[in-house]
Design a protein around this motif. Structure first.
Motif, PDB file in Angstrom:
ATOM      1  N   ALA A   1     -60.087  49.056 -29.937  1.00  0.00           N
ATOM      2  CA  ALA A   1     -59.728  48.118 -31.004  1.00  0.00           C
ATOM      3  C   ALA A   1     -60.337  46.720 -30.839  1.00  0.00           C
ATOM      4  N   PRO A   2     -60.246  46.081 -29.651  1.00  0.00           N
ATOM      5  CA  PRO A   2     -60.829  44.734 -29.537  1.00  0.00           C
ATOM      6  C   PRO A   2     -62.341  44.716 -29.756  1.00  0.00           C
ATOM      7  N   TYR A   3     -63.024  45.748 -29.291  1.00  0.00           N
ATOM      8  CA  TYR A   3     -64.475  45.831 -29.455  1.00  0.00           C
ATOM      9  C   TYR A   3     -64.829  46.120 -30.922  1.00  0.00           C
ATOM     10  N   PHE A   4     -64.027  46.949 -31.555  1.00  0.00           N
ATOM     11  CA  PHE A   4     -64.231  47.257 -32.973  1.00  0.00           C
ATOM     12  C   PHE A   4     -64.095  45.994 -33.817  1.00  0.00           C
ATOM     13  N   ALA A   5     -63.060  45.190 -33.506  1.00  0.00           N
ATOM     14  CA  ALA A   5     -62.848  43.947 -34.242  1.00  0.00           C
ATOM     15  C   ALA A   5     -64.022  42.979 -34.049  1.00  0.00           C
ATOM     16  N   SER A   6     -64.506  42.867 -32.817  1.00  0.00           N
ATOM     17  CA  SER A   6     -65.554  41.891 -32.513  1.00  0.00           C
ATOM     18  C   SER A   6     -66.929  42.309 -33.011  1.00  0.00           C
ATOM     19  N   TYR A   7     -67.284  43.574 -32.779  1.00  0.00           N
ATOM     20  CA  TYR A   7     -68.667  43.979 -33.011  1.00  0.00           C
ATOM     21  C   TYR A   7     -68.896  44.730 -34.316  1.00  0.00           C
TER      22      TYR A   7
ATOM     23  N   THR B   1     -58.606  58.086 -39.184  1.00  0.00           N
ATOM     24  CA  THR B   1     -59.526  57.671 -38.121  1.00  0.00           C
ATOM     25  C   THR B   1     -60.962  58.040 -38.460  1.00  0.00           C
ATOM     26  N   ALA B   2     -61.161  59.260 -38.943  1.00  0.00           N
ATOM     27  CA  ALA B   2     -62.511  59.696 -39.304  1.00  0.00           C
ATOM     28  C   ALA B   2     -63.056  58.881 -40.474  1.00  0.00           C
ATOM     29  N   ALA B   3     -62.193  58.589 -41.454  1.00  0.00           N
ATOM     30  CA  ALA B   3     -62.635  57.840 -42.636  1.00  0.00           C
ATOM     31  C   ALA B   3     -63.045  56.419 -42.279  1.00  0.00           C
ATOM     32  N   ALA B   4     -62.470  55.876 -41.212  1.00  0.00           N
ATOM     33  CA  ALA B   4     -62.825  54.513 -40.797  1.00  0.00           C
ATOM     34  C   ALA B   4     -64.260  54.406 -40.326  1.00  0.00           C
ATOM     35  N   THR B   5     -64.942  55.524 -40.159  1.00  0.00           N
ATOM     36  CA  THR B   5     -66.364  55.500 -39.788  1.00  0.00           C
ATOM     37  C   THR B   5     -67.189  54.772 -40.837  1.00  0.00           C
ATOM     38  N   ALA B   6     -66.705  54.744 -42.068  1.00  0.00           N
ATOM     39  CA  ALA B   6     -67.444  54.086 -43.158  1.00  0.00           C
ATOM     40  C   ALA B   6     -67.213  52.578 -43.205  1.00  0.00           C
ATOM     41  N   THR B   7     -66.550  52.013 -42.220  1.00  0.00           N
ATOM     42  CA  THR B   7     -66.236  50.580 -42.217  1.00  0.00           C
ATOM     43  C   THR B   7     -67.472  49.681 -42.400  1.00  0.00           C
ATOM     44  N   PRO B   8     -68.594  49.954 -41.718  1.00  0.00           N
ATOM     45  CA  PRO B   8     -69.755  49.064 -41.916  1.00  0.00           C
ATOM     46  C   PRO B   8     -70.210  48.979 -43.364  1.00  0.00           C
TER      47      PRO B   8
ATOM     48  N   LEU C   1     -56.950  49.303 -44.178  1.00  0.00           N
ATOM     49  CA  LEU C   1     -56.257  50.328 -44.964  1.00  0.00           C
ATOM     50  C   LEU C   1     -56.298  51.678 -44.249  1.00  0.00           C
ATOM     51  N   MET C   2     -57.433  52.007 -43.653  1.00  0.00           N
ATOM     52  CA  MET C   2     -57.536  53.272 -42.924  1.00  0.00           C
ATOM     53  C   MET C   2     -56.656  53.252 -41.677  1.00  0.00           C
ATOM     54  N   LEU C   3     -56.587  52.104 -41.011  1.00  0.00           N
ATOM     55  CA  LEU C   3     -55.697  51.994 -39.850  1.00  0.00           C
ATOM     56  C   LEU C   3     -54.241  52.112 -40.265  1.00  0.00           C
ATOM     57  N   PHE C   4     -53.921  51.680 -41.461  1.00  0.00           N
ATOM     58  CA  PHE C   4     -52.550  51.861 -41.965  1.00  0.00           C
ATOM     59  C   PHE C   4     -52.254  53.346 -42.166  1.00  0.00           C
ATOM     60  N   VAL C   5     -53.218  54.087 -42.712  1.00  0.00           N
ATOM     61  CA  VAL C   5     -53.057  55.541 -42.853  1.00  0.00           C
ATOM     62  C   VAL C   5     -52.867  56.189 -41.486  1.00  0.00           C
ATOM     63  N   VAL C   6     -53.678  55.748 -40.519  1.00  0.00           N
ATOM     64  CA  VAL C   6     -53.537  56.239 -39.151  1.00  0.00           C
ATOM     65  C   VAL C   6     -52.135  55.925 -38.625  1.00  0.00           C
ATOM     66  N   GLY C   7     -51.649  54.722 -38.909  1.00  0.00           N
ATOM     67  CA  GLY C   7     -50.321  54.333 -38.449  1.00  0.00           C
ATOM     68  C   GLY C   7     -49.225  55.201 -39.021  1.00  0.00           C
ATOM     69  N   VAL C   8     -49.366  55.606 -40.284  1.00  0.00           N
ATOM     70  CA  VAL C   8     -48.377  56.508 -40.891  1.00  0.00           C
ATOM     71  C   VAL C   8     -48.358  57.840 -40.127  1.00  0.00           C
TER      72      VAL C   8
ATOM     73  N   LEU D   1     -68.176  54.609 -33.173  1.00  0.00           N
ATOM     74  CA  LEU D   1     -67.813  56.008 -32.923  1.00  0.00           C
ATOM     75  C   LEU D   1     -66.634  56.110 -31.960  1.00  0.00           C
ATOM     76  N   GLY D   2     -66.573  55.192 -31.001  1.00  0.00           N
ATOM     77  CA  GLY D   2     -65.458  55.207 -30.059  1.00  0.00           C
ATOM     78  C   GLY D   2     -64.132  54.900 -30.722  1.00  0.00           C
ATOM     79  N   GLN D   3     -64.153  54.116 -31.798  1.00  0.00           N
ATOM     80  CA  GLN D   3     -62.936  53.790 -32.525  1.00  0.00           C
ATOM     81  C   GLN D   3     -62.587  54.848 -33.573  1.00  0.00           C
ATOM     82  N   THR D   4     -63.568  55.597 -34.018  1.00  0.00           N
ATOM     83  CA  THR D   4     -63.341  56.487 -35.157  1.00  0.00           C
ATOM     84  C   THR D   4     -63.593  57.970 -34.829  1.00  0.00           C
ATOM     85  N   ALA D   5     -64.845  58.337 -34.663  1.00  0.00           N
ATOM     86  CA  ALA D   5     -65.182  59.752 -34.538  1.00  0.00           C
ATOM     87  C   ALA D   5     -64.607  60.400 -33.290  1.00  0.00           C
ATOM     88  N   VAL D   6     -64.650  59.690 -32.159  1.00  0.00           N
ATOM     89  CA  VAL D   6     -64.163  60.289 -30.908  1.00  0.00           C
ATOM     90  C   VAL D   6     -62.658  60.565 -30.961  1.00  0.00           C
TER      91      VAL D   6
END
Length: 267
Positions: free
Chosen positions: A62-68, A118-125, A134-141, A222-227
């Protein structure tokens, strides 16, 4: 917090004990011997470990995803809020779903929401920070359902063990569960570190981003989403093998059936 602890202590101080006292768990090896004889617990533990691992990878990333990927180190806090917030909001919903579709059915739905978001968040860029939240909210549910149902299923396994053996061994089961959960969750950080290493990530503090090669940015994404999505979908497949469901019930909760199954307890 202190007031609630004191209230719980004094409120239950004179509560009567029911049943035989739980025996000493003994050595670690003796506790493993106990759980090794319980296939339902072993399968549920394997399922839980897979889910813990996916969560561990996501939390480390998460911290790396937010930064990079999002380009904002401060977004880490809002990403965590999007992930954890639904736990309080959706618990009653998951209780209702577990009663309507059985715990296994509800766990399948929770795992699919977790993995799908999680998989859908791959499209974040391509779609930006709001989409990621929004995708993290779905993950949270989905995560809320996973958390609730794990412990509810564990309670079923403990009740089955007590009914079939006449022994109270909840401490052994929950103690090992908690210890293994912590170890597996920590292992998630190692997996994410390996993903970063393969991507050629330049070692740095995520709070102070430095210029990274494109392969490293891709590794973070990929570490935040696909893996974790891949790991949680493995857990979904494992859920199909869970057999302690109400459809197999033949007797009352305290009386094991010929197949060794009991009516699951309410969440």
């Amino acid at each position: 917090m202190l007031a609630s602890m004191l209230g719980a202590f004094f409120g239950t101080a004179r509560a009567p004990m029911t049943g035989a006292p739980e025996p000493d768990g003994g050595t670690l090896w003796s506790q493993f011997a106990v759980v090794r004889s319980n296939p339902s617990y072993l399968w549920l533990l394997a399922l839980g470990c897979t889910q813990f691992l996916a969560v561990g990878v996501m939390l480390a990333a998460a911290p790396y995803f937010a930064s990079y990927v999002l380009g904002d180190p401060k977004a880490t806090s809002t990403l965590f809020a999007a992930l954890i917030g639904p736990i309080l909001l959706t618990m009653p919903l998951w209780v209702r779903l577990s009663k309507r579709y059985e715990k296994r059915g509800a766990m399948l739905l929770a795992g699919l929401l977790f993995g799908g978001g999680t998989a859908a968040a791959t499209a974040t860029p391509l779609l930006g920070a709001l989409y990621a939240h929004l995708m993290l909210f779905v993950v949270g549910v989905g995560f809320a359902g996973v958390q609730l149902l794990q412990f509810s299923m564990l309670a079923d396994v403990i009740a089955l063990d007590a009914a079939s053996t006449g022994k109270r061994r909840a401490g052994v089961f929950t103690g090992l569960w908690t210890a293994i959960e912590s170890a597996v969750s920590s292992f998630g950080a190692l997996i994410f570190g390996a993903v970063l290493s393969m991507g050629g990530f330049v070692s740095s503090d995520p709070g102070r981003p430095v210029v990274q090669p494109e392969s490293a940015i891709s590794a973070v994404l990929l570490g935040q989403t696909a893996v974790p999505a891949f790991i949680i979908f493995l857990a979904v497949l494992m859920t199909f093998r869970y057999r302690l469901t109400a459809e197999h019930v033949l007797h009352d909760p305290q009386q094991p059936s010929a197949s060794g199954e009991i009516r699951p307890a309410a969440p």
